[in-house]
Scaffold this motif. Sequence first.
Motif, PDB file in Angstrom:
ATOM      1  N   GLY A 168      29.938  31.684  30.644  1.00  0.00           N
ATOM      2  CA  GLY A 168      30.583  31.165  32.330  1.00  0.00           C
ATOM      3  C   GLY A 168      31.389  31.205  32.691  1.00  0.00           C
ATOM      4  O   GLY A 168      32.117  32.235  31.852  1.00  0.00           O
ATOM      5  N   PHE A 172      35.063  30.954  41.973  1.00  0.00           N
ATOM      6  CA  PHE A 172      35.634  30.968  43.722  1.00  0.00           C
ATOM      7  C   PHE A 172      35.669  29.214  44.042  1.00  0.00           C
ATOM      8  O   PHE A 172      34.944  27.595  44.697  1.00  0.00           O
ATOM      9  CB  PHE A 172      34.628  31.206  44.508  1.00  0.00           C
TER      10      PHE A 172
ATOM     11  N   PHE B 167      38.099  37.157  38.954  1.00  0.00           N
ATOM     12  CA  PHE B 167      37.605  36.534  38.233  1.00  0.00           C
ATOM     13  C   PHE B 167      38.055  36.168  36.329  1.00  0.00           C
ATOM     14  O   PHE B 167      38.400  36.966  35.765  1.00  0.00           O
ATOM     15  CB  PHE B 167      36.186  36.541  38.342  1.00  0.00           C
ATOM     16  N   GLY B 168      38.240  34.920  36.592  1.00  0.00           N
ATOM     17  CA  GLY B 168      38.069  34.577  35.279  1.00  0.00           C
ATOM     18  C   GLY B 168      37.245  33.610  33.900  1.00  0.00           C
ATOM     19  O   GLY B 168      36.601  33.288  35.329  1.00  0.00           O
ATOM     20  N   LEU B 169      37.017  34.628  32.640  1.00  0.00           N
ATOM     21  CA  LEU B 169      36.022  33.557  32.425  1.00  0.00           C
ATOM     22  C   LEU B 169      36.154  33.095  30.927  1.00  0.00           C
ATOM     23  O   LEU B 169      37.688  33.631  30.353  1.00  0.00           O
ATOM     24  CB  LEU B 169      34.961  34.765  32.837  1.00  0.00           C
ATOM     25  N   ALA B 176      39.235  35.521  29.393  1.00  0.00           N
ATOM     26  CA  ALA B 176      39.119  37.322  29.671  1.00  0.00           C
ATOM     27  C   ALA B 176      38.983  36.982  31.725  1.00  0.00           C
ATOM     28  O   ALA B 176      38.938  36.572  32.201  1.00  0.00           O
ATOM     29  CB  ALA B 176      37.926  37.551  28.963  1.00  0.00           C
ATOM     30  N   LEU B 178      37.448  39.072  34.680  1.00  0.00           N
ATOM     31  CA  LEU B 178      36.145  40.788  34.837  1.00  0.00           C
ATOM     32  C   LEU B 178      37.284  41.667  35.755  1.00  0.00           C
ATOM     33  O   LEU B 178      37.612  41.642  36.670  1.00  0.00           O
ATOM     34  CB  LEU B 178      34.800  40.239  36.186  1.00  0.00           C
ATOM     35  N   PHE B 203      34.921  43.604  40.178  1.00  0.00           N
ATOM     36  CA  PHE B 203      34.194  42.564  40.657  1.00  0.00           C
ATOM     37  C   PHE B 203      35.595  42.176  41.363  1.00  0.00           C
ATOM     38  O   PHE B 203      36.577  42.434  40.879  1.00  0.00           O
ATOM     39  CB  PHE B 203      34.476  41.530  39.483  1.00  0.00           C
ATOM     40  N   ARG B 204      35.753  41.207  42.618  1.00  0.00           N
ATOM     41  CA  ARG B 204      37.175  40.938  43.252  1.00  0.00           C
ATOM     42  C   ARG B 204      37.000  39.906  44.125  1.00  0.00           C
ATOM     43  O   ARG B 204      35.795  39.189  44.094  1.00  0.00           O
ATOM     44  CB  ARG B 204      37.967  42.333  44.586  1.00  0.00           C
ATOM     45  N   ALA B 205      37.699  38.825  43.404  1.00  0.00           N
ATOM     46  CA  ALA B 205      37.665  37.714  43.950  1.00  0.00           C
ATOM     47  C   ALA B 205      38.240  37.638  45.014  1.00  0.00           C
ATOM     48  O   ALA B 205      39.356  36.775  45.117  1.00  0.00           O
ATOM     49  CB  ALA B 205      37.976  36.539  42.834  1.00  0.00           C
ATOM     50  N   GLU B 206      37.924  38.132  45.954  1.00  0.00           N
ATOM     51  CA  GLU B 206      37.887  38.368  47.456  1.00  0.00           C
ATOM     52  C   GLU B 206      37.998  36.812  48.138  1.00  0.00           C
ATOM     53  O   GLU B 206      37.039  36.223  48.382  1.00  0.00           O
ATOM     54  CB  GLU B 206      37.503  39.373  48.203  1.00  0.00           C
ATOM     55  N   ALA B 215      32.178  40.120  46.826  1.00  0.00           N
ATOM     56  CA  ALA B 215      32.605  39.309  45.410  1.00  0.00           C
ATOM     57  C   ALA B 215      32.478  41.192  44.370  1.00  0.00           C
ATOM     58  O   ALA B 215      33.508  41.087  43.078  1.00  0.00           O
ATOM     59  CB  ALA B 215      32.469  38.247  44.816  1.00  0.00           C
TER      60      ALA B 215
END
Lengths: 429, 429
Positions: A168, A172, B167-169, B176, B178, B203-206, B215
């Motif tokens: 998961g 955003f 992006f964190g997960l 971790a 992306l 991946f970019r959490a733009e 993204a």
Amino acid sequence: MISRTLAAELPDRVGRPVSVAGWVHRRRALKSMSFLVLRDRTGLAQVVLPAAADLPPEETVVRVDGLATANPQAPGGVEVTDAVVTALSEHATAPPFDLYRPTLGATLPVVLDNAAVALRHPRLRARFAVTSASTAGFRSALDGAGFTEVHTPKVVGSATESGANVFGLDYFGRRAFLAQSPQLFKQALVGVFERVYEVGPVFRAEPHDTTRHLAQYTSLDAELGFIADHRDVMAVLRDTVAGMLAAVADRAADALDLLGVELPEVPMEIPVIHFAEAQELLARHTGEDPRGEPDLAPAHERWLSDWASRTHGSDFLYVTGYPMAKRPFYTHPDPGRPEYSNSFDLLFRGVELVTGGQRLHRYSDYLTALSARGEDPEPYRGYLDAFAHGMPPHGGFAIGLERWAARLLGLRNVRETTLFPRDLNRLHP
Amino acid sequence: MISRTLAAELPDRVGRPVSVAGWVHRRRALKSMSFLVLRDRTGLAQVVLPAAADLPPEETVVRVDGLATANPQAPGGVEVTDAVVTALSEHATAPPFDLYRPTLGATLPVVLDNAAVALRHPRLRARFAVTSASTAGFRSALDGAGFTEVHTPKVVGSATESGANVFGLDYFGRRAFLAQSPQLFKQALVGVFERVYEVGPVFRAEPHDTTRHLAQYTSLDAELGFIADHRDVMAVLRDTVAGMLAAVADRAADALDLLGVELPEVPMEIPVIHFAEAQELLARHTGEDPRGEPDLAPAHERWLSDWASRTHGSDFLYVTGYPMAKRPFYTHPDPGRPEYSNSFDLLFRGVELVTGGQRLHRYSDYLTALSARGEDPEPYRGYLDAFAHGMPPHGGFAIGLERWAARLLGLRNVRETTLFPRDLNRLHP
């Protein structure tokens, strides 16, 4: 400055000035002279230097200008004499193992912790010439059969295969997941391109630390429409595997040579056994009775592989008709025996290498299948739309690249054919 | 049953029985007869039926058995007569737009919400023949130049490019991210293969909703060792772009035709202007004075592109030597003018298409660069190791596939060349 000569090109340059470049694979100071063995992407080159020469440490990157000189004792029958050595990097720190030994004397965890350097060992590097060639062969086989390459989202709003083993993430401020496969996308895209393939990462939050599982692996996915049933998919897979092996033979011959690997033959017709028949065989010959089980145990896969080898002379065996109970919701049943599916596994030298089959293609069948499993169709809305708007009978398959390469090279652990593996315990390097 | 004939093959089958299959693109009942236009992956086929025939709705999948008959009025000069229609799917639900119109009359949000069906429109589908061919060309150009294809982790323990937009997960209970690019992996792998490329998602959490940002996008990454400086990278990029365009011309000719797109020529030598010189030009000719700015504004990129087109007849322009201040920590400075970098952008018809350059290759330079930016080297340990153990001078570049295709096809929004875009607001379908 003359242009760079690669190690493999040296035999064609005898008697001429050359400039080679690479890593100091090994240095050796003898009483009367010194040697450097230089490593580049094509192989090794021997450099002769005076006894008193200042030899940079192993793994330092150097350029050597000199003369290509025949010497039957040297590797490849040629060495570089009258050599001038110029360092292109700082003096290298010694790796935690000797890269110049024929095999890398280090445990797998040490190799993986130091992957960026361990992979420089010619035998380790050679494995990835095989994976790279396999991928090229996969693509060219499918390109030749009218497939279109696609790239699908790896971040999805709902789990693709099932709720289990999914990573998961925060998207955003919304909940999202890493795609466990491109399954539903590639099916929807059959509605656009008829035949598609994708080479890309898939993610499994696999909580088991085994030799067969990774948290990220490279999936070679294909899907095609306008089939009669799963046997049309099996025919395309047969040609794809043959194309992959042909590409490996063609593009990674040196790697195979170095690793002492002989490629299997793919029969024009891979032998096929139905799941029920396989269970009969196992009951008759192994002293066990697996009938009633919904799947094959690894030991049974091994036995069946041996059987295919003995009776059909084939390293490959198709097992078809796995019970519906163990297959995902999009699996198409066998119209004649609806408790069995129009699916298959391809076994190769004792292990399951590829899973595939025919999928449901009628919208109403999806609603029924999801409802039978107690699943809400709503999260699948974007994909189910494709079926509501008309989809041909179709099917496909997925090959795990790392597992394929490990099996081909006779390696036990999929981590050995992954550049930088990710698993339950490993997130670095 | 005779085997399937594709729409594009019909002209070769005149006078013979055929079996075509595809989607009902359009149905039309006239007083004296009816028509079905069938769509498959190769084009359209006209089917003639009696006036009273029962015509399945648009998008239903059908097989039509009949006779290929010459008719100069029909598309392609041939139609299917004496036709028997068999439905292969249920009757299709009508899409929220007419797929049979020459252009799809729907807004971009409607198209994206209904991507699985909208992409079936021949003009939309054609775009992805171009992306697919571009990728094939990228690979074949680099394969021919001794590159190895690699697959690197998309889940990483530390952000690759910077802490922003990542992006964190949750990775088995650990934090971790992306991967924002394969940058550090591809550099480390220069130490193994010398020349590598990767085609994969980044991946970019733009957090901005623009026409240029996604993204997730597909990055065509390359990196090569044993270079003199960034100009060697620019030469490889020039040949790669030429290879991509050649593959598009070769493999997507029908798509270009349908879309009315003319491909640009890549000059043997793409014109080059230094960043400082570009600012001088802009100051002299635009009435603005950008000198002192560390980067080019989009309007300035457009002006410079026009200038290259006017003075050099080139759709492409290299801008080199961007100030170090705006480039990432691994950028190699210009040894002669260390406030400028050995980096470049490739501008194409007004926009920046590719960024690349020479990277640092000395371990001590990395420690200095990270320290100068106040960054802790510890999270980079696994990658920095590669440099400690000897790395040649190297550099590389990355091409955003969707942006490339959009620019080539004259489309404003990168979402138009993405099958299933992911952005700030979009996580479905």
